[in-house]
Design a protein around this motif. Structure first.
Motif, PDB file in Angstrom:
ATOM      1  N   ILE A  70     -52.561 -18.190  13.370  1.00 35.47           N
ATOM      2  CA  ILE A  70     -52.142 -19.480  12.821  1.00 35.47           C
ATOM      3  C   ILE A  70     -51.746 -20.403  13.966  1.00 35.47           C
ATOM      4  N   GLY A  71     -52.542 -21.412  14.203  1.00 29.31           N
ATOM      5  CA  GLY A  71     -52.241 -22.363  15.269  1.00 29.31           C
ATOM      6  C   GLY A  71     -51.725 -23.663  14.690  1.00 29.31           C
ATOM      7  N   GLY A  72     -51.404 -24.593  15.567  1.00 31.87           N
ATOM      8  CA  GLY A  72     -50.850 -25.868  15.121  1.00 31.87           C
ATOM      9  C   GLY A  72     -51.863 -26.711  14.369  1.00 31.87           C
TER      10      GLY A  72
ATOM     11  N   GLY B  54     -53.041  -8.341  10.410  1.00 32.35           N
ATOM     12  CA  GLY B  54     -52.125  -8.831  11.430  1.00 32.35           C
ATOM     13  C   GLY B  54     -52.148 -10.342  11.449  1.00 32.35           C
ATOM     14  N   VAL B  55     -50.972 -10.956  11.533  1.00 32.71           N
ATOM     15  CA  VAL B  55     -50.864 -12.406  11.462  1.00 32.71           C
ATOM     16  C   VAL B  55     -50.096 -12.924  12.679  1.00 32.71           C
ATOM     17  N   ALA B  56     -50.790 -13.629  13.572  1.00 31.36           N
ATOM     18  CA  ALA B  56     -50.163 -14.173  14.776  1.00 31.36           C
ATOM     19  C   ALA B  56     -49.665 -15.579  14.511  1.00 31.36           C
ATOM     20  N   VAL B  57     -48.439 -15.871  14.932  1.00 32.25           N
ATOM     21  CA  VAL B  57     -47.875 -17.211  14.746  1.00 32.25           C
ATOM     22  C   VAL B  57     -47.272 -17.720  16.062  1.00 32.25           C
TER      23      VAL B  57
ATOM     24  N   ARG C 185     -40.549 -16.329   4.935  1.00 34.71           N
ATOM     25  CA  ARG C 185     -40.953 -14.962   4.570  1.00 34.71           C
ATOM     26  C   ARG C 185     -42.479 -14.893   4.452  1.00 34.71           C
ATOM     27  N   LEU C 186     -43.145 -15.092   5.567  1.00 31.38           N
ATOM     28  CA  LEU C 186     -44.599 -15.251   5.554  1.00 31.38           C
ATOM     29  C   LEU C 186     -45.321 -14.007   5.050  1.00 31.38           C
ATOM     30  N   ALA C 187     -44.873 -12.819   5.452  1.00 29.73           N
ATOM     31  CA  ALA C 187     -45.561 -11.592   5.007  1.00 29.73           C
ATOM     32  C   ALA C 187     -45.476 -11.469   3.487  1.00 29.73           C
ATOM     33  N   ASP C 188     -44.292 -11.737   2.925  1.00 33.86           N
ATOM     34  CA  ASP C 188     -44.143 -11.684   1.469  1.00 33.86           C
ATOM     35  C   ASP C 188     -45.104 -12.656   0.790  1.00 33.86           C
ATOM     36  N   TRP C 189     -45.112 -13.895   1.287  1.00 31.49           N
ATOM     37  CA  TRP C 189     -45.934 -14.938   0.655  1.00 31.49           C
ATOM     38  C   TRP C 189     -47.422 -14.582   0.704  1.00 31.49           C
ATOM     39  N   ILE C 190     -47.856 -13.987   1.797  1.00 35.70           N
ATOM     40  CA  ILE C 190     -49.271 -13.582   1.877  1.00 35.70           C
ATOM     41  C   ILE C 190     -49.541 -12.435   0.904  1.00 35.70           C
ATOM     42  N   GLU C 191     -48.617 -11.454   0.879  1.00 38.58           N
ATOM     43  CA  GLU C 191     -48.842 -10.278   0.027  1.00 38.58           C
ATOM     44  C   GLU C 191     -48.790 -10.634  -1.472  1.00 38.58           C
ATOM     45  N   GLU C 192     -48.103 -11.751  -1.811  1.00 37.65           N
ATOM     46  CA  GLU C 192     -48.101 -12.200  -3.213  1.00 37.65           C
ATOM     47  C   GLU C 192     -49.456 -12.781  -3.614  1.00 37.65           C
ATOM     48  N   ARG C 193     -50.237 -13.186  -2.607  1.00 37.90           N
ATOM     49  CA  ARG C 193     -51.483 -13.893  -2.882  1.00 37.90           C
ATOM     50  C   ARG C 193     -52.744 -13.079  -2.579  1.00 37.90           C
ATOM     51  N   ALA C 194     -52.573 -11.939  -1.908  1.00 37.90           N
ATOM     52  CA  ALA C 194     -53.743 -11.110  -1.578  1.00 37.90           C
ATOM     53  C   ALA C 194     -53.301  -9.648  -1.558  1.00 37.90           C
ATOM     54  N   ASP C 195     -54.213  -8.756  -1.915  1.00 35.23           N
ATOM     55  CA  ASP C 195     -53.876  -7.333  -1.976  1.00 35.23           C
ATOM     56  C   ASP C 195     -53.983  -6.731  -0.567  1.00 35.23           C
ATOM     57  N   VAL C 196     -53.016  -7.121   0.282  1.00 38.30           N
ATOM     58  CA  VAL C 196     -53.005  -6.655   1.668  1.00 38.30           C
ATOM     59  C   VAL C 196     -51.573  -6.330   2.065  1.00 38.30           C
ATOM     60  N   ARG C 197     -51.464  -5.677   3.200  1.00 38.55           N
ATOM     61  CA  ARG C 197     -50.166  -5.464   3.816  1.00 38.55           C
ATOM     62  C   ARG C 197     -50.162  -6.302   5.092  1.00 38.55           C
ATOM     63  N   ALA C 198     -49.219  -7.230   5.210  1.00 37.81           N
ATOM     64  CA  ALA C 198     -49.226  -8.167   6.332  1.00 37.81           C
ATOM     65  C   ALA C 198     -48.192  -7.778   7.387  1.00 37.81           C
ATOM     66  N   VAL C 199     -48.574  -7.935   8.638  1.00 36.69           N
ATOM     67  CA  VAL C 199     -47.706  -7.674   9.791  1.00 36.69           C
ATOM     68  C   VAL C 199     -47.707  -8.940  10.637  1.00 36.69           C
ATOM     69  N   VAL C 200     -46.546  -9.569  10.792  1.00 38.64           N
ATOM     70  CA  VAL C 200     -46.459 -10.838  11.514  1.00 38.64           C
ATOM     71  C   VAL C 200     -45.998 -10.575  12.952  1.00 38.64           C
ATOM     72  N   LEU C 201     -46.624 -11.234  13.904  1.00 44.00           N
ATOM     73  CA  LEU C 201     -46.170 -11.120  15.302  1.00 44.00           C
ATOM     74  C   LEU C 201     -46.399 -12.431  16.037  1.00 44.00           C
ATOM     75  N   ASN C 202     -45.756 -12.554  17.174  1.00 43.62           N
ATOM     76  CA  ASN C 202     -45.891 -13.747  18.021  1.00 43.62           C
ATOM     77  C   ASN C 202     -47.309 -13.840  18.587  1.00 43.62           C
ATOM     78  N   ASP C 203     -47.834 -15.060  18.697  1.00 45.45           N
ATOM     79  CA  ASP C 203     -49.238 -15.193  19.128  1.00 45.45           C
ATOM     80  C   ASP C 203     -49.470 -14.790  20.585  1.00 45.45           C
TER      81      ASP C 203
ATOM     82  N   ALA D 111     -58.485 -14.059  21.177  1.00 49.72           N
ATOM     83  CA  ALA D 111     -57.517 -12.992  21.481  1.00 49.72           C
ATOM     84  C   ALA D 111     -56.416 -12.901  20.426  1.00 49.72           C
ATOM     85  N   GLY D 112     -56.003 -14.047  19.879  1.00 46.95           N
ATOM     86  CA  GLY D 112     -54.909 -14.044  18.912  1.00 46.95           C
ATOM     87  C   GLY D 112     -55.225 -13.211  17.685  1.00 46.95           C
ATOM     88  N   PHE D 113     -56.373 -13.490  17.042  1.00 48.06           N
ATOM     89  CA  PHE D 113     -56.651 -12.708  15.817  1.00 48.06           C
ATOM     90  C   PHE D 113     -57.115 -11.287  16.137  1.00 48.06           C
ATOM     91  N   ILE D 114     -57.783 -11.103  17.288  1.00 47.45           N
ATOM     92  CA  ILE D 114     -58.192  -9.736  17.665  1.00 47.45           C
ATOM     93  C   ILE D 114     -56.954  -8.868  17.888  1.00 47.45           C
TER      94      ILE D 114
END
Lengths: 296, 296
Positions: free
Chosen positions: A10-12, A63-66, A89-107, A264-267
């Protein structure tokens, strides 16, 4: 079927999403402009996951880079000024909208993890990476683990002081490395060998401070300015070697270019999330040895 | 019988040895003057182990702290200037003379491990410790692990630059923190509140640089000068808080005193060796995740 890993960066201005295989090769990618607001961002992420066929059937890991500070449990964005997110609460919000498990980390950490797993730092356990663009970001790998710190604030080599009472910095301090060695430090786009020599002079100084504290095996430079290649790494490494030799450190860590570019960010986010959930990343999750029970 | 851990702390003038229990309580201690030469040091260590009844029957584990750089496999002293040791196979030499398994580590790291397991940093996973004496030493804990770096050189916060082109330092550089904040920096023994305020001013600045890079949860001060107590920690913490607040970091890590005093070296060495061999210390020994096999 070989394993497919899914990452989001997720970029600007845009959100990049990709599917990579277990070697880090990009199999598919999608992108969207970044909307305003955390829930809208989560909806955009869910849409991208749907486009990539990664939103259902077995709760895939994503994996979600911010561009900001992340909670140590990898669930929330503590602060991402560019996205105007705070305690989101980005991981929660994503998991409410898609059947995934989200892991947030710094870009920057995601980019470093990508280089560690698939790129210029493959298998190197002690690495400091600076991304040199309009500002300077950074990531640290110590003992083969990302360093987030107590509040997710670690890695800010760009805001270490290089000139006491020097140029004012957007962070509120003065004399930060960021003000002398970033793409905006010169007051014009870096173009000539002299320009890169000046940036390298300061970068080498900044890296020498990191070296005294962390003794990394390797420094990596990424970000837009690093497109200059050896024109930037050579003067940086020369200055670093000069400063370390003056302190009796005979071996200077090489200063190399990051290899994976803007993907590199999404990889890295994809690989980190998979590694974390597979137990291969003994980072903040690692249990502390019980105090008072040495060797028990 | 409860577990007995054995540690050795090799200093420039004396070798301290002790038996501690699983809570870090010292059960017995012995000491000898430090002889010249690595093999003589190993013989002195073996003699001390005999006196403590720790030299036979089952190959006890012994942690050995040294004032210098240690190989990443914890077997050799790469360089300990005070002891005139260079590439010294200290663990081998001890094991040839006593029926033990020896684990060698840096003395500042040993002291930090003691504080982490039994003292002021109990259970805190991200800690930076400075020992302020005639010089400034340091140890770092990141993700609950000691940081040694690629060559065993990590933790030298005392030789980060605080004044570019400042006072000459014994390390060969200029303007190191060591020259402004150590016991010798004032040119006279630190005695008054003004003296400690001056040292704290510089220590707080040095710690702010460490904070930008590592974001520790806690700073610890040990060493002779830290006997001043709050007279030293208060001005240090004030300066640190001022500098971090100026950068938008609302939370300042507390600056606390180390608790275990001069025994910390052998206590920490004893605990670290036991933890390492019990698999509780996932430091340099931890396997790197196989590159190219994300999440496998």
């Amino acid at each position: 079927m070989s394993q497919r890993l899914v990452g989001i960066d997720i970029g600007g201005t845009k959100i990049a999403a990709g599917v990579v295989d277990a070697d880090g090769t990009v199999l598919a990618r999608e992108q969207l402009p970044t909307p305003a607001g955390g829930e809208n961002i989560a909806a955009a992420v869910a849409w991208l996951l749907g486009r990539l066929g990664a939103d259902g059937g077995g709760g895939a890991t994503v994996g979600v880079a911010v561009p900001g500070y992340v909670s140590t449990d990898h669930r929330s964005v503590a602060n991402a000024a560019n996205l105007e997110l705070k305690d989101a609460r980005l991981a929660d919000w994503i998991e409410e909208r898609a059947d995934v498990r989200a892991v947030v980390l710094n870009d920057a950490n995601a980019a470093l993890w990508a280089e560690f797993r698939f790129g210029a730092a493959r298998g190197v356990r002690d690495v400091a990476m600076l991304t040199v663009g309009t500002g300077i970001g950074g990531g640290l790998l110590v003992n083969g683990q990302l360093v987030s710190g107590a509040h997710g604030w670690a890695g800010e080599a760009g805001h270490m002081t290089v000139v006491p009472d020097g140029r004012p910095c957007g962070c509120g301090s003065r004399g930060c490395l960021d003000r002398y060695a970033s793409g905006t430090a010169l007051g014009h786009p870096a173009a000539s060998a002299e320009d890169f020599a000046e940036l390298g002079h300061w970068l080498g100084y900044g890296l020498s401070q990191v070296a005294m504290l962390l003794d990394p095996e390797l420094f990596l430079l990424g970000g837009g300015v690093s497109a200059a290649g050896a024109a930037l790494t050579d003067p940086t490494e020369r200055r670093l070697a000069e400063l370390l030799a003056g302190r009796g450190r005979e071996q200077t860590p090489p200063v190399r270019l990051a290899q994976l570019g803007p993907d590199a960010g999404f990889i890295g986010a994809a690989a980190y999330a998979a590694d974390l959930l597979a137990g291969g990343v003994p980072a903040a999750e690692l249990p502390v040895p019980a105090a008072g029970r040495a060797g028990a």
